[in-house]
Write a protein that holds these residues in place. Structure first.
Motif: not given
Length: 396
Positions: A10-12, A73-75, A299-303, A310-316
């Motif tokens: 949320l802080a982001e 991420v909000d949902m 929680e870290l895994l689902v986030q 959301d496209g905030i983090e990219e993957t291979e």
């Protein structure tokens, strides 16, 4: 109270999303109505309205119809917060919100029907094809039964899902279509008698020769590929393999967090047979620490899965399709482990129906039995991809 990992997400953002801001109230109401919800085997009316008012219904609705076009991420944060109060409410709210995404793949004429009166219509959806869909002039006729439709009793619209003849997809499978059916055309068969997740009201929907016009149907091919009709929002254009089991896993993780909180509160008051405070026992402390750590990891895994969606983090290339299902299945396994440990520590008193930990235990174990959380399947797919074995993507 927000967990540290949820607070970080949320802080982001410069401001808290509406659905996240409203989620604690839903959790509070759902927890207070839990007895009523369990007895009725569906969400109490007060909980349903709280879900609607919090913005779950509109979160993934196109902006053209007053929706939020919100982020995953909000949902995820909102559903987890509701899960801390009631797993059934979180599950029903999550699936209703994600079902509304389907509406963005309807023709614009169909979207106008769904949201002509506003973006807060509550949806439900069938996850597996069933029944029979027969093409007729101007649309389709549907008949049959669809099991396990969470929220079917409160939904304004339900997306029925059926295999149809004709088109074959790139994976060689036949076409599956979704059909938006209004509440007035639905009969509900009372079939949801379960150990846990009773409040989801996942009863059987019955349709008897119901006509669905063409503008209220869509192809699962389009959902899988992220081909929304008239929206370029990320929540409508992301391929389904980047979302995968997120709607189902997050309520379980939220309920595990609620178990940690409930267990800690109980152990602040409990004493052993000699009158010594349980909170001073190292075994109680380490059990709580290990379970809280497992839930933090879950929680870290689902986030992370939500950030990828959301496209905030990219993957291979190809990774999202296999890492997401792996992570979500693992998050559920961690949640089950955390809850199981804390439930065993409650002793005899924890088995009474009035105890919140036993309700979380029943709900988490029931939800975790869903076939989508099979780590044998998701883990094999990830391992095959990582090792360069062909056909690594898990089947859906």
């Amino acid at each position: 109270m927000l967990s540290d990992s949820t607070a970080t997400i949320l802080a982001e953002r410069p401001s808290v999303a509406t659905v996240v801001a409203g989620a604690p109230r839903v959790a509070q109401i759902a927890a207070r109505c839990s007895d009523e919800t369990e007895a009725a085997r569906c969400l109490a009316p007060e909980v349903v309205e709280a879900v609607r008012e919090a913005g779950f219904a509109r979160h993934f609705v196109p902006a053209a119809f007053g929706g939020t076009e919100g982020r995953f991420v909000d949902m995820t944060s909102a559903v987890a917060l509701v899960g801390e109060g009631c797993a059934s409410a979180a599950w029903a709210a999550s699936l209703s919100a994600y079902a509304a995404r389907y509406g963005a793949f309807l023709p614009v004429e169909g979207q106008e029907v769904l949201w002509g009166d506003g973006p807060d219509a509550l949806m439900a959806g069938a996850l597996m094809p069933a029944g029979k869909a027969e093409p007729v002039s101007g649309g389709w006729r549907l008949s049959g039964e669809w099991k396990y439709i969470s929220g079917v009793r409160f939904a304004d619209w339900v997306f029925a899902c059926s295999a149809v003849p004709g088109t074959v997809g790139p994976d060689g499978r036949g076409e599956v279509r979704f059909f938006a059916v209004p509440r007035a055309d639905i009969t509900v068969k009372d079939t949801w008698f379960t150990l846990g997740m009773r409040g989801t009201g996942s009863d059987t929907m019955v349709l008897d020769d119901v006509f669905v016009p063409e503008h209220l149907t869509l192809s699962r091919f389009d959902i899988n590929a992220g081909r929304a009709t008239a929206s370029e929002a990320r929540c409508h254009t992301v391929p389904v393999n980047a979302v995968n089991a997120l709607p189902l896993a997050v309520p379980v993780v939220g309920a595990a967090r609620g178990t940690v909180r409930a267990s800690a509160e109980q152990n602040l008051r409990r004493v052993d047979r000699r009158g010594a405070p349980l909170r001073e026992k190292p075994s109680v402390q380490t059990d709580l620490a290990r379970s809280a750590g497992e839930v933090d990891a879950a929680e870290l895994l689902v986030q992370r899965a939500a950030r990828v969606a959301d496209g905030i983090e990219e993957t291979e290339e190809g990774e999202a399709a296999v890492r997401g299902p792996r992570d979500l299945a693992l998050a559920v396994e961690l949640s089950v482990s955390a809850v199981e440990r804390l439930f065993r520590g409650t002793g005899t008193t924890g088995h009474f129906e009035s105890d919140p930990v036993q309700r979380f235990w029943r709900d988490v174990n029931t939800a975790a039995s869903h076939v989508i959380f099979s780590f044998e399947t998701t883990g094999t797919a990830y391992g095959a991809w990582a090792l360069g074995v062909e056909s690594a993507e898990p089947r859906r």
